[in-house]
Write a protein that holds these residues in place. Structure first.
Motif, PDB file in Angstrom:
ATOM      1  N   ILE A  51      26.087  31.592  31.590  1.00  0.00           N
ATOM      2  CA  ILE A  51      26.660  32.377  32.689  1.00  0.00           C
ATOM      3  C   ILE A  51      26.979  33.783  32.212  1.00  0.00           C
ATOM      4  O   ILE A  51      26.701  34.778  32.884  1.00  0.00           O
ATOM      5  N   TRP A  52      27.577  33.884  31.014  1.00  0.00           N
ATOM      6  CA  TRP A  52      27.977  35.174  30.455  1.00  0.00           C
ATOM      7  C   TRP A  52      26.770  36.058  30.197  1.00  0.00           C
ATOM      8  O   TRP A  52      26.752  37.231  30.557  1.00  0.00           O
ATOM      9  N   ILE A  53      25.761  35.476  29.544  1.00  0.00           N
ATOM     10  CA  ILE A  53      24.588  36.269  29.192  1.00  0.00           C
ATOM     11  C   ILE A  53      23.705  36.506  30.412  1.00  0.00           C
ATOM     12  O   ILE A  53      23.025  37.505  30.522  1.00  0.00           O
ATOM     13  N   GLY A  54      23.732  35.525  31.343  1.00  0.00           N
ATOM     14  CA  GLY A  54      22.949  35.684  32.563  1.00  0.00           C
ATOM     15  C   GLY A  54      21.597  34.993  32.511  1.00  0.00           C
ATOM     16  O   GLY A  54      20.850  34.994  33.478  1.00  0.00           O
ATOM     17  N   ASN A  55      21.268  34.387  31.386  1.00  0.00           N
ATOM     18  CA  ASN A  55      20.030  33.609  31.362  1.00  0.00           C
ATOM     19  C   ASN A  55      20.196  32.461  30.363  1.00  0.00           C
ATOM     20  O   ASN A  55      21.208  32.360  29.681  1.00  0.00           O
ATOM     21  N   THR A  56      19.164  31.600  30.304  1.00  0.00           N
ATOM     22  CA  THR A  56      19.290  30.404  29.483  1.00  0.00           C
ATOM     23  C   THR A  56      18.737  30.591  28.076  1.00  0.00           C
ATOM     24  O   THR A  56      18.880  29.738  27.230  1.00  0.00           O
TER      25      THR A  56
ATOM     26  N   GLY B 108      12.462  28.266  33.042  1.00  0.00           N
ATOM     27  CA  GLY B 108      13.107  26.954  33.062  1.00  0.00           C
ATOM     28  C   GLY B 108      12.761  26.087  31.867  1.00  0.00           C
ATOM     29  O   GLY B 108      12.865  24.868  31.904  1.00  0.00           O
ATOM     30  N   GLY B 109      12.311  26.720  30.782  1.00  0.00           N
ATOM     31  CA  GLY B 109      11.981  25.947  29.584  1.00  0.00           C
ATOM     32  C   GLY B 109      13.231  25.601  28.797  1.00  0.00           C
ATOM     33  O   GLY B 109      14.316  26.110  29.059  1.00  0.00           O
ATOM     34  N   PHE B 110      13.060  24.713  27.847  1.00  0.00           N
ATOM     35  CA  PHE B 110      14.187  24.315  27.011  1.00  0.00           C
ATOM     36  C   PHE B 110      13.643  23.608  25.767  1.00  0.00           C
ATOM     37  O   PHE B 110      12.534  23.074  25.785  1.00  0.00           O
ATOM     38  N   PRO B 111      14.406  23.622  24.702  1.00  0.00           N
ATOM     39  CA  PRO B 111      13.928  22.979  23.469  1.00  0.00           C
ATOM     40  C   PRO B 111      14.020  21.460  23.588  1.00  0.00           C
ATOM     41  O   PRO B 111      14.944  20.949  24.208  1.00  0.00           O
ATOM     42  N   HIS B 112      13.068  20.739  23.050  1.00  0.00           N
ATOM     43  CA  HIS B 112      13.217  19.284  23.051  1.00  0.00           C
ATOM     44  C   HIS B 112      12.776  18.632  21.748  1.00  0.00           C
ATOM     45  O   HIS B 112      12.238  17.546  21.717  1.00  0.00           O
ATOM     46  N   SER B 113      12.995  19.351  20.672  1.00  0.00           N
ATOM     47  CA  SER B 113      12.907  18.711  19.362  1.00  0.00           C
ATOM     48  C   SER B 113      14.055  19.294  18.547  1.00  0.00           C
ATOM     49  O   SER B 113      14.544  20.376  18.834  1.00  0.00           O
ATOM     50  N   LEU B 114      14.468  18.570  17.517  1.00  0.00           N
ATOM     51  CA  LEU B 114      15.604  19.037  16.724  1.00  0.00           C
ATOM     52  C   LEU B 114      15.326  20.403  16.112  1.00  0.00           C
ATOM     53  O   LEU B 114      16.196  21.268  16.030  1.00  0.00           O
ATOM     54  N   ILE B 115      14.081  20.598  15.674  1.00  0.00           N
ATOM     55  CA  ILE B 115      13.710  21.875  15.049  1.00  0.00           C
ATOM     56  C   ILE B 115      13.846  23.007  16.060  1.00  0.00           C
ATOM     57  O   ILE B 115      14.388  24.064  15.775  1.00  0.00           O
ATOM     58  N   ALA B 116      13.332  22.745  17.287  1.00  0.00           N
ATOM     59  CA  ALA B 116      13.406  23.771  18.326  1.00  0.00           C
ATOM     60  C   ALA B 116      14.847  24.095  18.668  1.00  0.00           C
ATOM     61  O   ALA B 116      15.208  25.249  18.889  1.00  0.00           O
ATOM     62  N   VAL B 117      15.678  23.048  18.728  1.00  0.00           N
ATOM     63  CA  VAL B 117      17.092  23.263  19.026  1.00  0.00           C
ATOM     64  C   VAL B 117      17.720  24.117  17.924  1.00  0.00           C
ATOM     65  O   VAL B 117      18.454  25.072  18.192  1.00  0.00           O
ATOM     66  N   PHE B 118      17.415  23.777  16.671  1.00  0.00           N
ATOM     67  CA  PHE B 118      17.970  24.516  15.547  1.00  0.00           C
ATOM     68  C   PHE B 118      17.568  25.988  15.610  1.00  0.00           C
ATOM     69  O   PHE B 118      18.393  26.884  15.449  1.00  0.00           O
ATOM     70  N   ASN B 119      16.278  26.225  15.862  1.00  0.00           N
ATOM     71  CA  ASN B 119      15.800  27.606  15.981  1.00  0.00           C
ATOM     72  C   ASN B 119      16.516  28.343  17.099  1.00  0.00           C
ATOM     73  O   ASN B 119      16.906  29.504  16.955  1.00  0.00           O
TER      74      ASN B 119
END
Lengths: 124, 279
Positions: free
Chosen positions: A40-45, A50-61
């Motif tokens: 909300i603060w930054i204004g984007n995700t 609408g993408g998002f990380p779905h592996s631990l490595i991606a989350v870490f990055n």
């Protein structure tokens, strides 16, 4: 299993489980809320379309780059891991109380959980 | 976009409340509502639902465990079946047609509802003679029923049957992304003759573990979308915080009366979906 032993077992086991469950839920909620607040603060995700990380490595990055949705995913991951720790706690306490049958049952469950996570990574 | 998330949040709060009161993960309500009314793609709905199952389970289990109503040993014993079932279910995903599942689910639910109606007046189960394996594994316990005002001792039986029901519940959980808490509660209530509150509390303890078995898969497949899963998880946590407090104040027969219309609704919906009548 003598009567006294079982009562002590019950206290210990239940006390630790309650603590662990609360900790897991509260920490995951806090992290998720932080991620939501960030978005909300930054204004984007932090991810396009609408993408998002779905592996631990991606989350870490994503975390390294302070991407809000990576933080949210971390929180969700903590939530998913809570039952795993639930079972570990059961195994540990049953073992400490010499309740071998139930310690082994708990370890069996843990093995199944590990297998399912590995399968998940393989197909993901 | 914010309105969409708020609607998901509101739905999740109600699902969490109902779910924790009935020993379910709330996923059984969430998936139909999100897919039918909120336009969420079914895979994302299931992914969010699986997460919400863990949230409800952990949040309310903490309170039940603290109140010593949960029978952890029975939970662990039965969970070996449920997690095995979850693995089998995940494997079966590629083989079984979803409509078959919906149909089976619906039919079994309606049969169970009928049995529940028959048992409605029983506040506590009758005294039980344990079968040999239940005795060997010490499947018994005791809890203080705040509504009735006294300590209830109980013994379980039917361990094999209970385990089988839990196996099926685990498979369904992985296949449909739900907690299958209903199955677990009914399995413990009907086959193992446990008091209703113990079934509910123990079910809450178990469904999170079963969900974790399939959550890893959904996470890796990208079916857990933060935009859907985050409001779901937060909403369910809020609703589930209130649930156990309400359950403690109610009689087991009242809980059963609440259960029945819910079961009928879910059972009929599932069957209609299975038969292709609902989208």
């Amino acid at each position: 299993m003598s009567g006294d032993d079982t009562r002590l077992a019950a206290n210990d086991l239940e006390r630790w489980l309650a603590i662990l469950l609360r900790l897991g839920v509260l920490s995951s909620a806090a992290v998720i809320l932080t991620g939501v607040a960030m978005s909300i603060w930054i204004g984007n995700t932090g991810y396009a379309d609408g993408g998002f990380p779905h592996s631990l490595i991606a989350v870490f990055n994503g975390l390294m780059e302070f991407k809000p949705f990576a933080v949210v995913m971390l929180g969700l991951f903590i939530l998913i891991m809570t039952p795993v720790f639930q079972v570990v706690t059961c195994a540990a306490i049953f073992w400490r109380l010499n309740d071998r049958p139930y310690a082994l049952l708990a370890l069996f469950i843990l093995a199944i959980l590990m297998i399912s996570f590995t399968l998940g990574k393989a197909s993901g | 976009m914010a309105l969409h998330e708020l609607l998901i949040l509101a739905t999740a709060v109600i699902a969490g409340l109902l779910g924790s009161m009935l020993g379910m993960g709330g996923g059984t309500f969430l998936v139909p509502i999100m897919t039918l009314f909120l336009g969420v793609p079914i895979r994302l709905a299931i992914g969010a639902s699986i997460v919400s199952v863990i949230a409800t389970s952990s949040a309310s289990a903490a309170k039940f465990v603290k109140a010593r109503i949960t029978n952890i040993r029975i939970g662990i014993m039965l969970e070996t079946g449920a997690t095995l079932g979850a693995l089998s279910g995940a494997y079966l995903v590629g083989i079984l047609h979803p409509s078959v599942l919906f149909l089976i689910f619906g039919i079994v639910l309606l049969i169970s509802t009928y049995q529940l109606i028959l048992r409605r007046s029983l506040e506590l189960p009758e005294p039980v003679t344990q079968d040999s394996i239940s005795k060997r594994l010490c499947l018994s316990g005791s809890y203080y029923d705040t509504r009735l005002g006294f300590q209830v001792d109980y013994r379980a039986t039917g361990a094999y049957k209970g385990w089988l029901v839990l196996y099926v519940a685990g498979a369904l959980s992985a296949l449909l992304g739900i907690g299958a808490g209903l199955f677990k509660v009914l399995g413990m209530d009907i086959f193992m003759k446990l008091p209703m509150k113990v079934s509910t509390a123990t079910s809450n303890f178990m469904i999170g573990i079963t969900a974790a078995a399939s959550a890893g898969l959904y996470f890796a497949r990208g079916d857990i979308d933060p935009a859907v899963a985050a409001p779901t998880a937060l909403g369910v946590l809020m609703g589930a915080s209130v649930g156990p407090w309400l359950t403690g104040r109610m009689k087991s027969t009242t809980i059963r009366t609440l259960f029945i219309p819910v079961l009928v609704y879910v059972g009929v919906t599932m069957m209609l979906k299975g038969m292709g009548v609902l989208h």
